[in-house]
Design a protein around this motif. Structure first.
Motif, PDB file in Angstrom:
ATOM      1  N   GLU A  61       0.832  -1.208   0.000  1.00 16.29           N
ATOM      2  CA  GLU A  61       0.000   0.000   0.000  1.00 16.29           C
ATOM      3  C   GLU A  61       0.865   1.256   0.000  1.00 16.29           C
ATOM      4  O   GLU A  61       0.587   2.216  -0.715  1.00 16.29           O
ATOM      5  CB  GLU A  61      -0.928  -0.003   1.212  1.00 16.29           C
ATOM      6  N   SER A  62       1.916   1.229   0.778  1.00 16.82           N
ATOM      7  CA  SER A  62       2.829   2.363   0.857  1.00 16.82           C
ATOM      8  C   SER A  62       3.516   2.621  -0.475  1.00 16.82           C
ATOM      9  O   SER A  62       3.641   3.771  -0.923  1.00 16.82           O
ATOM     10  CB  SER A  62       3.864   2.093   1.954  1.00 16.82           C
ATOM     11  N   ARG A  63       3.964   1.555  -1.129  1.00 17.03           N
ATOM     12  CA  ARG A  63       4.665   1.705  -2.413  1.00 17.03           C
ATOM     13  C   ARG A  63       3.734   2.217  -3.503  1.00 17.03           C
ATOM     14  O   ARG A  63       4.141   3.009  -4.355  1.00 17.03           O
ATOM     15  CB  ARG A  63       5.290   0.381  -2.846  1.00 17.03           C
ATOM     16  N   VAL A  64       2.484   1.784  -3.498  1.00 13.33           N
ATOM     17  CA  VAL A  64       1.522   2.254  -4.500  1.00 13.33           C
ATOM     18  C   VAL A  64       1.299   3.755  -4.327  1.00 13.33           C
ATOM     19  O   VAL A  64       1.358   4.516  -5.304  1.00 13.33           O
ATOM     20  CB  VAL A  64       0.188   1.480  -4.407  1.00 13.33           C
ATOM     21  N   ARG A  65       1.074   4.198  -3.107  1.00 13.67           N
ATOM     22  CA  ARG A  65       0.868   5.637  -2.852  1.00 13.67           C
ATOM     23  C   ARG A  65       2.114   6.441  -3.209  1.00 13.67           C
ATOM     24  O   ARG A  65       2.035   7.486  -3.856  1.00 13.67           O
ATOM     25  CB  ARG A  65       0.495   5.880  -1.387  1.00 13.67           C
ATOM     26  N   HIS A  66       3.272   5.958  -2.797  1.00 12.38           N
ATOM     27  CA  HIS A  66       4.529   6.652  -3.055  1.00 12.38           C
ATOM     28  C   HIS A  66       4.793   6.768  -4.561  1.00 12.38           C
ATOM     29  O   HIS A  66       5.181   7.838  -5.059  1.00 12.38           O
ATOM     30  CB  HIS A  66       5.684   5.916  -2.367  1.00 12.38           C
ATOM     31  N   ALA A  67       4.566   5.689  -5.277  1.00 11.38           N
ATOM     32  CA  ALA A  67       4.803   5.697  -6.722  1.00 11.38           C
ATOM     33  C   ALA A  67       3.851   6.664  -7.428  1.00 11.38           C
ATOM     34  O   ALA A  67       4.268   7.409  -8.314  1.00 11.38           O
ATOM     35  CB  ALA A  67       4.649   4.289  -7.289  1.00 11.38           C
ATOM     36  N   ALA A  68       2.600   6.667  -7.034  1.00  8.30           N
ATOM     37  CA  ALA A  68       1.632   7.574  -7.642  1.00  8.30           C
ATOM     38  C   ALA A  68       2.034   9.027  -7.393  1.00  8.30           C
ATOM     39  O   ALA A  68       1.927   9.864  -8.294  1.00  8.30           O
ATOM     40  CB  ALA A  68       0.232   7.303  -7.101  1.00  8.30           C
ATOM     41  N   ASN A  69       2.517   9.312  -6.207  1.00  8.96           N
ATOM     42  CA  ASN A  69       2.967  10.673  -5.899  1.00  8.96           C
ATOM     43  C   ASN A  69       4.160  11.083  -6.746  1.00  8.96           C
ATOM     44  O   ASN A  69       4.373  12.266  -6.990  1.00  8.96           O
ATOM     45  CB  ASN A  69       3.310  10.817  -4.417  1.00  8.96           C
ATOM     46  N   LYS A  70       4.937  10.115  -7.197  1.00 13.10           N
ATOM     47  CA  LYS A  70       6.103  10.399  -8.036  1.00 13.10           C
ATOM     48  C   LYS A  70       5.774  10.308  -9.529  1.00 13.10           C
ATOM     49  O   LYS A  70       6.664  10.468 -10.361  1.00 13.10           O
ATOM     50  CB  LYS A  70       7.240   9.431  -7.698  1.00 13.10           C
ATOM     51  N   SER A  82       6.457  -7.159  -7.441  1.00 13.79           N
ATOM     52  CA  SER A  82       6.771  -8.555  -7.759  1.00 13.79           C
ATOM     53  C   SER A  82       8.235  -8.869  -7.469  1.00 13.79           C
ATOM     54  O   SER A  82       8.566  -9.962  -7.022  1.00 13.79           O
ATOM     55  CB  SER A  82       6.456  -8.862  -9.219  1.00 13.79           C
ATOM     56  N   GLN A  83       9.110  -7.900  -7.701  1.00 13.43           N
ATOM     57  CA  GLN A  83      10.527  -8.099  -7.394  1.00 13.43           C
ATOM     58  C   GLN A  83      10.741  -8.272  -5.885  1.00 13.43           C
ATOM     59  O   GLN A  83      11.669  -8.950  -5.465  1.00 13.43           O
ATOM     60  CB  GLN A  83      11.357  -6.929  -7.896  1.00 13.43           C
ATOM     61  N   HIS A  84       9.869  -7.675  -5.106  1.00 11.37           N
ATOM     62  CA  HIS A  84       9.937  -7.819  -3.649  1.00 11.37           C
ATOM     63  C   HIS A  84       9.208  -9.074  -3.181  1.00 11.37           C
ATOM     64  O   HIS A  84       9.071  -9.301  -1.986  1.00 11.37           O
ATOM     65  CB  HIS A  84       9.330  -6.591  -2.959  1.00 11.37           C
ATOM     66  N   GLN A  85       8.707  -9.862  -4.135  1.00  8.53           N
ATOM     67  CA  GLN A  85       7.987 -11.109  -3.867  1.00  8.53           C
ATOM     68  C   GLN A  85       6.751 -10.886  -2.995  1.00  8.53           C
ATOM     69  O   GLN A  85       6.435 -11.677  -2.105  1.00  8.53           O
ATOM     70  CB  GLN A  85       8.925 -12.143  -3.241  1.00  8.53           C
ATOM     71  N   ILE A  86       6.054  -9.789  -3.273  1.00  7.21           N
ATOM     72  CA  ILE A  86       4.810  -9.493  -2.564  1.00  7.21           C
ATOM     73  C   ILE A  86       3.707 -10.366  -3.166  1.00  7.21           C
ATOM     74  O   ILE A  86       3.595 -10.496  -4.389  1.00  7.21           O
ATOM     75  CB  ILE A  86       4.442  -7.996  -2.690  1.00  7.21           C
ATOM     76  N   ASP A  87       2.888 -10.935  -2.316  1.00  5.12           N
ATOM     77  CA  ASP A  87       1.791 -11.795  -2.733  1.00  5.12           C
ATOM     78  C   ASP A  87       0.836 -11.031  -3.658  1.00  5.12           C
ATOM     79  O   ASP A  87       0.542  -9.858  -3.426  1.00  5.12           O
ATOM     80  CB  ASP A  87       1.046 -12.288  -1.481  1.00  5.12           C
ATOM     81  N   ASP A  88       0.348 -11.693  -4.716  1.00  9.92           N
ATOM     82  CA  ASP A  88      -0.561 -11.055  -5.674  1.00  9.92           C
ATOM     83  C   ASP A  88      -1.819 -10.508  -5.005  1.00  9.92           C
ATOM     84  O   ASP A  88      -2.353  -9.481  -5.423  1.00  9.92           O
ATOM     85  CB  ASP A  88      -0.957 -12.036  -6.778  1.00  9.92           C
ATOM     86  N   GLU A  89      -2.274 -11.182  -3.979  1.00 15.22           N
ATOM     87  CA  GLU A  89      -3.468 -10.717  -3.262  1.00 15.22           C
ATOM     88  C   GLU A  89      -3.197  -9.366  -2.586  1.00 15.22           C
ATOM     89  O   GLU A  89      -4.035  -8.464  -2.629  1.00 15.22           O
ATOM     90  CB  GLU A  89      -3.890 -11.744  -2.211  1.00 15.22           C
ATOM     91  N   PHE A  90      -2.035  -9.207  -1.987  1.00 20.82           N
ATOM     92  CA  PHE A  90      -1.669  -7.941  -1.360  1.00 20.82           C
ATOM     93  C   PHE A  90      -1.551  -6.825  -2.399  1.00 20.82           C
ATOM     94  O   PHE A  90      -1.937  -5.684  -2.147  1.00 20.82           O
ATOM     95  CB  PHE A  90      -0.357  -8.059  -0.586  1.00 20.82           C
ATOM     96  N   ILE A  91      -1.024  -7.161  -3.566  1.00 20.36           N
ATOM     97  CA  ILE A  91      -0.901  -6.175  -4.645  1.00 20.36           C
ATOM     98  C   ILE A  91      -2.290  -5.726  -5.088  1.00 20.36           C
ATOM     99  O   ILE A  91      -2.557  -4.533  -5.231  1.00 20.36           O
ATOM    100  CB  ILE A  91      -0.091  -6.743  -5.829  1.00 20.36           C
ATOM    101  N   HIS A  92      -3.175  -6.697  -5.275  1.00 22.93           N
ATOM    102  CA  HIS A  92      -4.544  -6.374  -5.687  1.00 22.93           C
ATOM    103  C   HIS A  92      -5.237  -5.491  -4.642  1.00 22.93           C
ATOM    104  O   HIS A  92      -5.877  -4.495  -4.993  1.00 22.93           O
ATOM    105  CB  HIS A  92      -5.336  -7.664  -5.918  1.00 22.93           C
ATOM    106  N   VAL A  93      -5.093  -5.832  -3.388  1.00 24.16           N
ATOM    107  CA  VAL A  93      -5.711  -5.047  -2.311  1.00 24.16           C
ATOM    108  C   VAL A  93      -5.127  -3.639  -2.271  1.00 24.16           C
ATOM    109  O   VAL A  93      -5.855  -2.649  -2.115  1.00 24.16           O
ATOM    110  CB  VAL A  93      -5.535  -5.762  -0.941  1.00 24.16           C
TER     111      VAL A  93
END
Length: 149
Positions: A61-70, A82-93
């Motif tokens: 969630e933090s990375r999505v917000r940070h990236a959008a701000n940039k 995906s490079q951080h091996q974050i679960d697809d469900e967490f990415i979707h959420v």
């Protein structure tokens, strides 16, 4: 693992997490770089996760917000997560819980970069499209940004 090693791992992990959210993979890499044994690191990280001190969901969630701000688009954010091996469900959420209009963001990024440069040639249009594609926007978002200046 001795109590002193465990305490050192806890201290190092706490210092890292005090600055910003980290993924589990990122924490393991950083702790190994500091000279800790991977077998000693894993049990401590499990404790941190069970206490909800470290969370891959919060990291996403933090990375999505940070990236959008940039001004970074969703494709690039997904690839990074995906490079951080974050679960697809967490990415979707993470994407569904953030209220980001990716089309408007692509338009804003395009306008900021090319406000005074109307693409006259095919080559200019391609250059602008490639810039937005590099930033991680989808084809539809790029089309929207270029057709709605």
């Amino acid at each position: 693992m001795t109590d002193e090693i465990r305490k050192n791992i806890i201290d190092a992990t706490t210092r890292l997490l005090a600055r910003r959210e980290h993924s589990e993979v990122e924490l393991v890499q950083k702790l190994i770089q500091k000279g800790f044994d991977p077998a000693s690191v894993q049990p401590v990280l499990i404790e941190f996760q069970q206490a909800d001190i470290q969370s891959d969901k919060r990291f996403a969630e933090s990375r999505v917000r940070h990236a959008a701000n940039k001004g970074i688009g969703p494709n690039r954010v997904r690839a990074e997560l995906s490079q951080h091996q974050i679960d697809d469900e967490f990415i979707h959420v993470a994407f569904s819980e953030t209220d980001i209009d990716w089309f408007e963001l692509a338009k804003a990024v395009h306008t900021k970069k090319y406000a005074s440069q109307k693409p006259d040639t095919f080559k200019d249009k391609q250059k602008q499209r490639q810039f937005l594609q590099y930033r991680g926007f989808t084809f539809e978002q790029i089309q929207y940004a270029m057709e709605n200046p």
